[in-house]
Design an enzyme around this catalytic site. Structure first.
Site, mmCIF file in Angstrom:
data_model
loop_
_atom_site.group_PDB
_atom_site.id
_atom_site.type_symbol
_atom_site.label_atom_id
_atom_site.label_comp_id
_atom_site.label_asym_id
_atom_site.label_seq_id
_atom_site.Cartn_x
_atom_site.Cartn_y
_atom_site.Cartn_z
ATOM 1 N N ASP A 107 -0.644 10.995 -5.028
ATOM 2 C CA ASP A 107 -1.394 10.383 -3.935
ATOM 3 C C ASP A 107 -1.986 11.450 -3.031
ATOM 4 O O ASP A 107 -1.361 11.886 -2.071
ATOM 5 C CB ASP A 107 -0.468 9.440 -3.160
ATOM 6 C CG ASP A 107 -1.152 8.858 -1.938
ATOM 7 O OD1 ASP A 107 -2.369 9.096 -1.759
ATOM 8 O OD2 ASP A 107 -0.471 8.175 -1.159
ATOM 9 N N HIS A 140 -1.067 -1.743 -3.612
ATOM 10 C CA HIS A 140 0.065 -1.247 -2.802
ATOM 11 C C HIS A 140 0.278 -2.204 -1.637
ATOM 12 O O HIS A 140 -0.614 -2.947 -1.253
ATOM 13 C CB HIS A 140 -0.214 0.171 -2.297
ATOM 14 C CG HIS A 140 0.062 1.211 -3.341
ATOM 15 N ND1 HIS A 140 1.124 2.076 -3.263
ATOM 16 C CD2 HIS A 140 -0.563 1.463 -4.516
ATOM 17 C CE1 HIS A 140 1.127 2.828 -4.343
ATOM 18 N NE2 HIS A 140 0.111 2.497 -5.124
ATOM 19 N N GLY A 141 1.477 -2.125 -1.082
ATOM 20 C CA GLY A 141 1.776 -2.953 0.088
ATOM 21 C C GLY A 141 1.778 -4.435 -0.245
ATOM 22 O O GLY A 141 1.273 -5.258 0.517
ATOM 23 N N GLY A 142 2.373 -4.784 -1.371
ATOM 24 C CA GLY A 142 2.372 -6.186 -1.812
ATOM 25 C C GLY A 142 3.174 -7.105 -0.888
ATOM 26 O O GLY A 142 2.880 -8.299 -0.784
ATOM 27 N N ASN A 191 2.799 -3.404 -6.063
ATOM 28 C CA ASN A 191 3.993 -2.739 -5.525
ATOM 29 C C ASN A 191 4.662 -3.607 -4.472
ATOM 30 O O ASN A 191 4.014 -4.050 -3.520
ATOM 31 C CB ASN A 191 3.598 -1.415 -4.864
ATOM 32 C CG ASN A 191 3.232 -0.349 -5.865
ATOM 33 O OD1 ASN A 191 3.127 -0.600 -7.061
ATOM 34 N ND2 ASN A 191 3.034 0.865 -5.370
ATOM 35 N N ASP A 244 8.109 -3.512 -2.071
ATOM 36 C CA ASP A 244 9.321 -2.850 -1.612
ATOM 37 C C ASP A 244 9.941 -3.619 -0.449
ATOM 38 O O ASP A 244 11.046 -4.156 -0.546
ATOM 39 C CB ASP A 244 8.982 -1.403 -1.210
ATOM 40 C CG ASP A 244 10.207 -0.595 -0.830
ATOM 41 O OD1 ASP A 244 11.336 -1.052 -1.102
ATOM 42 O OD2 ASP A 244 10.052 0.498 -0.253
ATOM 43 N N THR A 245 9.201 -3.714 0.650
ATOM 44 C CA THR A 245 9.769 -4.241 1.902
ATOM 45 C C THR A 245 10.363 -5.646 1.753
ATOM 46 O O THR A 245 11.462 -5.910 2.260
ATOM 47 C CB THR A 245 8.684 -4.235 2.999
ATOM 48 O OG1 THR A 245 8.084 -2.929 3.026
ATOM 49 C CG2 THR A 245 9.256 -4.551 4.364
ATOM 50 N N ASP A 282 6.653 6.838 -7.319
ATOM 51 C CA ASP A 282 5.731 6.350 -6.293
ATOM 52 C C ASP A 282 5.061 7.542 -5.585
ATOM 53 O O ASP A 282 5.298 8.693 -5.924
ATOM 54 C CB ASP A 282 6.576 5.480 -5.336
ATOM 55 C CG ASP A 282 5.796 4.407 -4.617
ATOM 56 O OD1 ASP A 282 4.605 4.249 -4.888
ATOM 57 O OD2 ASP A 282 6.405 3.715 -3.773
ATOM 58 N N HIS A 283 4.267 7.242 -4.558
ATOM 59 C CA HIS A 283 3.485 8.230 -3.787
ATOM 60 C C HIS A 283 4.020 9.669 -3.815
ATOM 61 O O HIS A 283 5.143 9.922 -3.381
ATOM 62 C CB HIS A 283 3.440 7.833 -2.309
ATOM 63 C CG HIS A 283 2.840 6.481 -2.090
ATOM 64 N ND1 HIS A 283 1.507 6.297 -1.850
ATOM 65 C CD2 HIS A 283 3.401 5.247 -2.094
ATOM 66 C CE1 HIS A 283 1.254 5.005 -1.705
ATOM 67 N NE2 HIS A 283 2.398 4.334 -1.853
ATOM 68 N N GLU A 342 4.379 5.829 4.359
ATOM 69 C CA GLU A 342 4.775 6.024 2.969
ATOM 70 C C GLU A 342 5.420 7.384 2.833
ATOM 71 O O GLU A 342 4.834 8.391 3.192
ATOM 72 C CB GLU A 342 3.573 5.892 2.021
ATOM 73 C CG GLU A 342 2.513 6.951 2.249
ATOM 74 C CD GLU A 342 1.218 6.732 1.466
ATOM 75 O OE1 GLU A 342 0.825 5.581 1.281
ATOM 76 O OE2 GLU A 342 0.633 7.734 1.065
ATOM 77 N N HIS A 375 1.612 -0.745 4.002
ATOM 78 C CA HIS A 375 3.034 -0.799 3.653
ATOM 79 C C HIS A 375 3.802 -1.505 4.767
ATOM 80 O O HIS A 375 3.551 -1.256 5.943
ATOM 81 C CB HIS A 375 3.606 0.614 3.499
ATOM 82 C CG HIS A 375 3.109 1.341 2.285
ATOM 83 N ND1 HIS A 375 2.567 2.605 2.347
ATOM 84 C CD2 HIS A 375 3.073 0.990 0.984
ATOM 85 C CE1 HIS A 375 2.242 2.992 1.118
ATOM 86 N NE2 HIS A 375 2.527 2.028 0.279
ATOM 87 N N GLY A 376 4.733 -2.344 4.378
ATOM 88 C CA GLY A 376 5.578 -3.000 5.370
ATOM 89 C C GLY A 376 5.102 -4.432 5.626
ATOM 90 O O GLY A 376 4.096 -4.878 5.073
ATOM 91 N N SER A 428 10.536 6.199 -5.046
ATOM 92 C CA SER A 428 9.842 7.098 -4.126
ATOM 93 C C SER A 428 10.640 8.402 -4.078
ATOM 94 O O SER A 428 11.778 8.473 -4.581
ATOM 95 C CB SER A 428 9.773 6.478 -2.721
ATOM 96 O OG SER A 428 11.077 6.431 -2.159
HETATM 97 O O1 LIG Z 1 3.247 0.006 -1.856
HETATM 98 C C1 LIG Z 1 4.459 0.029 -1.878
HETATM 99 C C2 LIG Z 1 5.173 1.153 -2.521
HETATM 100 O O2 LIG Z 1 4.286 2.141 -2.926
HETATM 101 C C3 LIG Z 1 5.294 -1.069 -1.328
HETATM 102 O O3 LIG Z 1 4.695 -1.659 -0.224
HETATM 103 P P1 LIG Z 1 5.472 -2.816 0.580
HETATM 104 O O4 LIG Z 1 6.733 -2.216 1.083
HETATM 105 O O5 LIG Z 1 4.537 -3.220 1.681
HETATM 106 O O6 LIG Z 1 5.733 -3.918 -0.386
HETATM 107 O O1 LIG Z 2 5.593 4.145 0.092
HETATM 108 C C1 LIG Z 2 6.101 3.058 0.178
HETATM 109 C C2 LIG Z 2 7.352 2.630 -0.437
HETATM 110 O O2 LIG Z 2 7.759 1.484 0.250
HETATM 111 C C3 LIG Z 2 8.414 3.701 -0.472
HETATM 112 O O3 LIG Z 2 9.030 3.839 0.749
HETATM 113 P P1 LIG Z 2 10.091 5.020 1.089
HETATM 114 O O4 LIG Z 2 9.330 6.312 1.086
HETATM 115 O O5 LIG Z 2 10.616 4.610 2.413
HETATM 116 O O6 LIG Z 2 11.135 4.990 -0.005
HETATM 117 ZN ZN LIG Z 3 2.516 2.328 -1.780
HETATM 118 ZN ZN LIG Z 4 -1.498 7.053 0.184
#
Ligand SMILES: O=C(CO)COP(=O)(O)O
Ligand SMILES: O=C[C@H](O)COP(=O)(O)O
Ligand SMILES: [Zn+2]
Ligand SMILES: [Zn+2]
Length: 357
Positions: A143, A263-265, A285, A287-288, A108-109, A181, A225-226, A61
């Site tokens: 995005d 997104h937001g897996g 995707n 992340d969290t 990413d975004h 995001e 996300h999250g 990101s």
């Molecule tokens: O979509 C994401 C990054 O673009 C990650 O989402 P999560 O943090 O919910 O897994």
């Molecule tokens: O956009 C979602 C990803 O989890 C990236 O997060 P971040 O911008 O906190 O690095």
């Molecule tokens: Zn995302």
């Molecule tokens: Zn978006």
């Protein structure tokens, strides 16, 4: 898996990206796309990719890229995020063959205010292409899902033209991913905008495919996300199927013509992920959940060795005994890496993403 994927290089670039996505669809698998923030997390991804023979996407990101380069570097004019992302990409180019990992490099975004970041990465990418005859990154995401679709797609078309000259792939977003995001707070967004319409996907597909077939679409089907407590997020993967069917019919295309991005897996159920894959998701995707796994590795180590981590000298074995071998960052950060790698291994298995090579 019976069929194996053969790729020319360890960093998956250009035509090999399309080949990998086509392979993923044929095998009902998706690639995890992991947000990295350091060489520690990048290395953990490469080690899992090699261990499982799984193609994995390493992504940064804007904030993650700045962190990679170091938070004390100025980010005025996005320089910290540009230099940080380039540095991460160079690290992966250097180390992926040593690991024997096959990975893509992605950003990413990028909302409109972050486009100068992408411009800087494309300047660096074009320079790299001149020197090495291949792109620095596999793909970037733009995005503009907050904007009217005409503006979103017009700008994406411009970027796709520039990126196509290097054989790169573009990810776009239609409909809004909830949660936060890259500093954009979508927590209170109107819920109808969390569900992309088939007509929007058709509009984007028609415009982008005139330029290149190297694009993926992050369509919203309730993703957030999250990670939240149960009942707060309702995914509707059938939204993706409706779009696929609409496109097949409208343009006379084969089954599941679009490469969708989920997104937001994190925190998603196995059923929702499996359905997404059935409806053409090739990238998920995460992340969290991996942020937690990284931290949890340290937390468990601390709980386990608490008595050795309260001062430089003195532990349950004696008041004069030094604790260097417990607080050395190579010890406790390694625990973070082990937690992260173990979770990423589970994710790869859930996405049917192993034994591809
Ligand atoms: O979509 C994401 C990054 O673009 C990650 O989402 P999560 O943090 O919910 O897994
Ligand atoms: O956009 C979602 C990803 O989890 C990236 O997060 P971040 O911008 O906190 O690095
Ligand atoms: Zn995302
Ligand atoms: Zn978006």
């Amino acid at each position: 898996m019976i069929n194996k994927l053969t790729l020319p290089e360890n960093v998956i670039l250009g035509e090999a990206v399309s080949k990998t996505f086509t392979y993923a669809k044929s095998q009902r698998m998706a690639l995890p796309a992991v947000n990295i923030t350091s060489s520690s997390t990048a290395n953990s991804v490469m080690s899992v990719a090699a261990e499982l023979s799984a193609p994995i996407i390493i992504q940064l990101s804007h904030g993650g890229a700045a962190f990679y380069g170091g938070k004390s570097v100025s980010n005025s004019n996005h320089q910290g995020s540009i230099k940080g992302a380039v540095s991460a990409a160079l690290h992966v180019h250097a180390m992926a063959p040593t690991y024997g990992a096959h990975v893509m490099l992605h950003t990413d975004h990028a909302a409109r205010k972050l486009l100068p970041w992408i411009d800087g990465l494309l300047d660096a990418g074009e320079e790299y292409y001149r020197q090495h005859g291949k792109p620095l990154f596999s793909s970037h995401m733009i995005d503009l899902s907050e904007e009217p679709i005409e503006d979103n797609i017009e700008t994406c078309c411009e970027y796709l033209k520039r990126m196509s000259a290097m054989g790169m792939t573009l990810e776009i977003e239609l409909g809004v991913t909830g949660g936060e995001e890259d500093g954009v707070d979508n927590t209170d967004v109107d819920s109808s905008r969390l569900y992309t319409q088939p007509s929007e996907v058709a509009y984007a597909y028609e415009k982008l495919s005139k330029i290149s077939d190297k694009f993926t679409i992050a369509a919203a089907f309730g993703n957030v996300h999250g990670v939240y407590s149960p009942g707060n997020v309702t995914l509707r993967p059938e939204i993706l199927r409706n779009s696929q069917d609409h496109l097949s019919e409208k343009f006379g295309l084969s089954h599941n013509p679009v490469d969708f991005v989920f997104h937001g897996g994190s925190g998603s159920s196995a059923e929702d992920i499996a359905q997404g894959i059935d409806y053409g998701v090739i990238k998920v995707n995460v992340d969290t959940d991996l942020q937690w796994a990284y931290w949890n590795g340290v937390r468990e180590f601390y709980e386990d060795r608490k008595g050795y981590l309260q001062g430089q000298i003195g532990n349950p074995e004696g008041a004069d005994v030094p604790n260097k071998k417990f607080y050395d960052p190579r010890v406790w950060l390694r625990k973070a890496e082990e937690g992260f790698s173990s979770k990423l291994t589970d994710i790869c298995r859930q996405l049917n993403c192993e034994s591809a090579f």
